[in-house]
Every structure is written in structure tokens, then in C-alpha cells.
Write an enzyme that holds these catalytic residues in place. Structure first.
Site, PDB file in Angstrom:
ATOM      1  N   ASN A  78       0.851  -1.184   0.000  1.00  0.00           N
ATOM      2  CA  ASN A  78       0.000   0.000   0.000  1.00  0.00           C
ATOM      3  C   ASN A  78       0.898   1.249   0.000  1.00  0.00           C
ATOM      4  O   ASN A  78       1.318   1.746   1.045  1.00  0.00           O
ATOM      5  CB  ASN A  78      -0.906  -0.036   1.240  1.00  0.00           C
ATOM      6  CG  ASN A  78      -1.977   1.028   1.176  1.00  0.00           C
ATOM      7  OD1 ASN A  78      -1.772   2.084   0.555  1.00  0.00           O
ATOM      8  ND2 ASN A  78      -3.107   0.759   1.790  1.00  0.00           N
ATOM      9  N   SER A 193       6.919 -15.546  14.105  1.00  0.00           N
ATOM     10  CA  SER A 193       5.754 -15.591  14.986  1.00  0.00           C
ATOM     11  C   SER A 193       5.950 -16.766  15.933  1.00  0.00           C
ATOM     12  O   SER A 193       6.613 -17.746  15.582  1.00  0.00           O
ATOM     13  CB  SER A 193       4.482 -15.817  14.166  1.00  0.00           C
ATOM     14  OG  SER A 193       3.405 -16.140  15.027  1.00  0.00           O
ATOM     15  N   TYR A 208       0.002 -20.648   7.692  1.00  0.00           N
ATOM     16  CA  TYR A 208       0.664 -19.541   8.382  1.00  0.00           C
ATOM     17  C   TYR A 208       1.717 -20.081   9.342  1.00  0.00           C
ATOM     18  O   TYR A 208       2.854 -19.609   9.375  1.00  0.00           O
ATOM     19  CB  TYR A 208      -0.373 -18.707   9.148  1.00  0.00           C
ATOM     20  CG  TYR A 208       0.237 -17.555   9.930  1.00  0.00           C
ATOM     21  CD1 TYR A 208       0.590 -16.375   9.298  1.00  0.00           C
ATOM     22  CD2 TYR A 208       0.457 -17.656  11.306  1.00  0.00           C
ATOM     23  CE1 TYR A 208       1.148 -15.310  10.006  1.00  0.00           C
ATOM     24  CE2 TYR A 208       1.019 -16.600  12.017  1.00  0.00           C
ATOM     25  CZ  TYR A 208       1.357 -15.432  11.363  1.00  0.00           C
ATOM     26  OH  TYR A 208       1.924 -14.396  12.063  1.00  0.00           O
ATOM     27  N   LYS A 212       5.798 -19.404   9.140  1.00  0.00           N
ATOM     28  CA  LYS A 212       6.602 -18.733  10.161  1.00  0.00           C
ATOM     29  C   LYS A 212       7.722 -19.638  10.690  1.00  0.00           C
ATOM     30  O   LYS A 212       8.771 -19.159  11.099  1.00  0.00           O
ATOM     31  CB  LYS A 212       5.697 -18.228  11.292  1.00  0.00           C
ATOM     32  CG  LYS A 212       4.784 -17.089  10.841  1.00  0.00           C
ATOM     33  CD  LYS A 212       5.597 -15.879  10.357  1.00  0.00           C
ATOM     34  CE  LYS A 212       4.735 -14.728   9.900  1.00  0.00           C
ATOM     35  NZ  LYS A 212       5.496 -13.507   9.593  1.00  0.00           N
ATOM     36  N   THR A 243      -3.104  -5.601  16.514  1.00  0.00           N
ATOM     37  CA  THR A 243      -2.869  -4.780  15.312  1.00  0.00           C
ATOM     38  C   THR A 243      -4.069  -4.941  14.385  1.00  0.00           C
ATOM     39  O   THR A 243      -4.981  -5.712  14.675  1.00  0.00           O
ATOM     40  CB  THR A 243      -1.627  -5.250  14.549  1.00  0.00           C
ATOM     41  OG1 THR A 243      -1.888  -6.557  14.026  1.00  0.00           O
ATOM     42  CG2 THR A 243      -0.386  -5.287  15.407  1.00  0.00           C
TER      43      THR A 243
END
Ligand SMILES: NC(=O)c1ccc[n+]([C@@H]2O[C@H](COP(=O)([O-])OP(=O)(O)OC[C@H]3O[C@@H](n4cnc5c(N)ncnc54)[C@H](O)[C@@H]3O)[C@@H](O)[C@H]2O)c1
Length: 304
Positions: A78, A193, A208, A212, A243
Site C-alpha cells: 500500500n 511468529s 501460516y 513462520k 494490530t
């Protein structure tokens, strides 16, 4: 029978722990200190690239690097948010500092870390913007999705691996190539993580977790391979942090928040600020002999 201790209250509920410490401390001679911290923790003179730095953990860690004296290049998918983050950080620095000589260079760059060609392009752009001087990397770009393992859509599986694993790899390789060419030392901090070491419950997120674990082991592998060039590579493994990434999940399944907190010994989710000291330490010369390490910042989750 005594009640089971609540999360976050172990020291208070176990009288033997309290009793084993002296109740009064010996008086110490006050020491006057000119500097609030060790000089080796300073990041002055370093230039750091932070992937995923537009928001969340990446943004707060960027703030920590800037406060410690580094110039920074924020990379994010972004681009608009990255640009806004850069100008916010610069404004904050100006409001807190008067020494114009030390004004940090903060740049923003749009790129998709999962695309090797885009990473090479943006790395060249960053070098041009920072006088060919980059020596620090923090990889925070990443995503997490929840699907039962047997139903995980193959295209999403490929995407999560390409962002979390390949994206980390491409940026690390780009910086290593540069540092080896210019014969300069450097430091990389990968954001893994705790999911790389444990299996979270109850939400299903096998890819995920695997991604990690791969990030953590990439850090160890690169640390060994690049030690000869003075490049240190370490991994920070956060626990549950509040977050946008986790807020999105909690909006859909609010009951998860209570479960996560109850499984974390300190009894709360992490604040992104809890990572500030860890990222500064590992990026700094204070960690000069630390490489291939994993620093878990998880409120004790993984030791229970
Ligand atoms: N939030 C947590 O509880 C938690 C816990 C452990 C680890 N982590 C890890 O920390 C990192 C940051 O998490 P967060 O909670 O700040 O997430 P976030 O979603 O708030 O921020 C991630 C940032 O990465 C950027 N990004 C995503 N894909 C990208 C791509 N392909 N190329 C470039 N930029 C991209 C996003 O635009 C966003 O700005 C992730 O790697 C995540 O796995 C988070």
C-alpha cells in the site's frame, strides 16, 4: 483447596515466591548518569529497510528505529499508506527534536514483496534514495488467514507462502548481495511468529504456522551462511499482538480474544510497542555477537 491462579497473577497468588525474596533492599549509592542508555544501542549512521512498515507492527518498529537514530525506507504494498506513514514519522521527529543536523531521511516505496522482480526494482530505488547506503533490514510484511487445513484454497496457500516466506527471502538476498558487493557489515531481523514453534488454537491456520517456521529457519540458515561477511540475521517471534491484522480476526470472532488472553501467562495481548526494544537491540551493535537467534516476545505463551 486454593483457587487456580488467574493469568497475569502468578507472583501474587503463590506465597512461596514472595516469601523467598528479602522484604527490604540494601541501600545503593545513587549513580549519576549522563546518557540514558548504552551508546552501542544507537542506530545513528544506519539505514534500515522495513517491509510492511506502513502500519501495524512494522510501523511501530519503524518508529523505534527512527527514534534510535536510523534513516529508514518503508516498503509496503500500500504505497499511499507508506507515504503517509513516512510523513507522520517525520512530523513526529520534528515535534520531538530540535537538532536539524540529525533530521532523519525517511522514504516510502510501493512494492509487492512476493514478486522477485519488484523486490529487485524497489531495492535499487531505495539505494538511489539513500546514497547507496543500506545496512539493516526488518521484514514485517506478512499475512495470516484461517481456513480448515483440508479446505485451504490452493491459490491462497501459494500466496501466503509467497508473501511470508519468499518475500522475506527476496529482501534478505537483495540486501546480502549489496552488502557483500560493498564489503560492509549489516543486520537483518525477520518477523516470524510464535506460530512457527507452536500450533495456535482454536483457529485453524496451518499454512501460516508453517510459513513462520520457515521464516525462523531461514534466519538461522542465512546467519550461518552470511556470518563470514559480517551479516547478522535474527528472528523476532511475537505472540498475540493487537494490530489491524488481529483486530480483523477479532471482529469476526470476538470470543477468540478471551481465549488468547487466557492462554498467555501475562494475561494480555501484546502492544506493538512491546517490540520496540527487541528490534532496536537486534539491529544495533549491542547485538554484535548475536546471530541466528530467535527472540520470542509473547508474554510467556510458548513456555507454558
Ligand atoms: N499481529 C500479531 O498478532 C502478529 C503476531 C505474530 C507475528 N506477526 C507478524 O508480524 C507481521 C506484521 O503483522 P501486523 O499485525 O502488523 O499486520 P498488518 O496487516 O497490520 O500489517 C502488515 C503490513 O504488510 C503489508 N503487506 C502485506 N502484504 C504485502 C506484500 N505482498 N508486499 C508488501 N507489503 C505487504 C500490508 O500492506 C501491511 O501494511 C506479519 O509478518 C505477521 O505475520 C503478527
Amino acid at each position: 483447596m486454593s483457587e487456580a491462579p488467574k493469568p497475569g497473577s502468578y507472583a501474587q497468588t503463590d506465597p512461596t515466591i514472595v516469601a523467598s525474596y528479602p522484604t527490604t533492599l540494601p541501600s545503593a549509592t545513587p549513580v549519576s548518569r549522563k546518557k540514558p542508555t548504552l551508546a552501542s544501542f544507537s542506530l545513528e549512521g544506519k539505514t534500515a529497510v522495513i517491509t510492511g512498515g506502513a502500519r501495524g507492527l512494522g510501523y511501530v518498529m519503524t518508529q523505534a528505529l527512527v527514534e534510535s537514530g536510523a534513516d529508514v525506507a518503508i516498503v509496503d504494498l500500500n504505497g499511499d499508506e507508506a507515504a503517509k506513514a513516512a510523513s507522520r514519522l517525520l512530523e513526529q521527529w520534528k515535534s520531538e527534536n530540535t537538532d536539524a543536523d540529525k533530521l532523519p531521511v525517511i522514504t516510502s516505496h510501493k512494492a509487492d514483496v512476493s514478486n522477485a522482480a519488484d523486490v529487485d526494482r524497489v531495492f535499487a530505488e531505495i539505494l538511489a534514495a539513500h546514497n547507496n547506503h543500506v545496512d539493516t533490514l526488518v521484514t514485517s510484511a506478512g499475512l495470516c488467514e484461517n481456513f480448515p487445513a483440508e479446505q485451504y484454497p490452493p491459490d491462497r496457500l501459494q500466496y501466503i507462502m509467497s508473501v511470508n516466506v519468499n518475500g522475506t527471502y527476496y529482501f534478505a538476498a537483495a540486501l546480502a548481495k549489496h552488502l557483500i558487493a560493498v564489503k560492509k557489515p549489516g543486520s537483518m531481523v525477520f518477523i516470524g511468529s510464535m506460530s512457527g514453534a507452536i500450533v495456535n488454537i482454536p483457529q485453524p491456520q496451518a499454512p501460516y504456522n508453517a510459513s513462520k517456521a520457515a521464516v525462523r529457519h531461514l534466519a538461522s540458515s542465512f546467519a550461518v551462511e552470511w556470518a563470514q561477511y559480517g551479516i547478522r540475521v535474527n528472528c523476532i517471534s511475537p505472540g498475540y499482538m493487537l494490530t489491524d491484522l488481529t483486530k480483523r480476526i477479532l471482529e469476526e470472532r470476538p470470543e477468540l480474544g478471551e481465549k488468547w488472553r487466557s492462554l498467555t501467562p501475562v494475561g494480555r495481548m501484546g502492544d506493538p510497542k512491546d517490540l520496540m526494544g527487541a528490534v532496536v537491540y537486534l539491529s544495533s551493535d549491542a547485538a554484535g555477537f548475536v546471530t541466528g537467534a530467535e527472540l520470542r516476545v509473547d508474554g510467556g505463551y510458548t513456555v507454558t
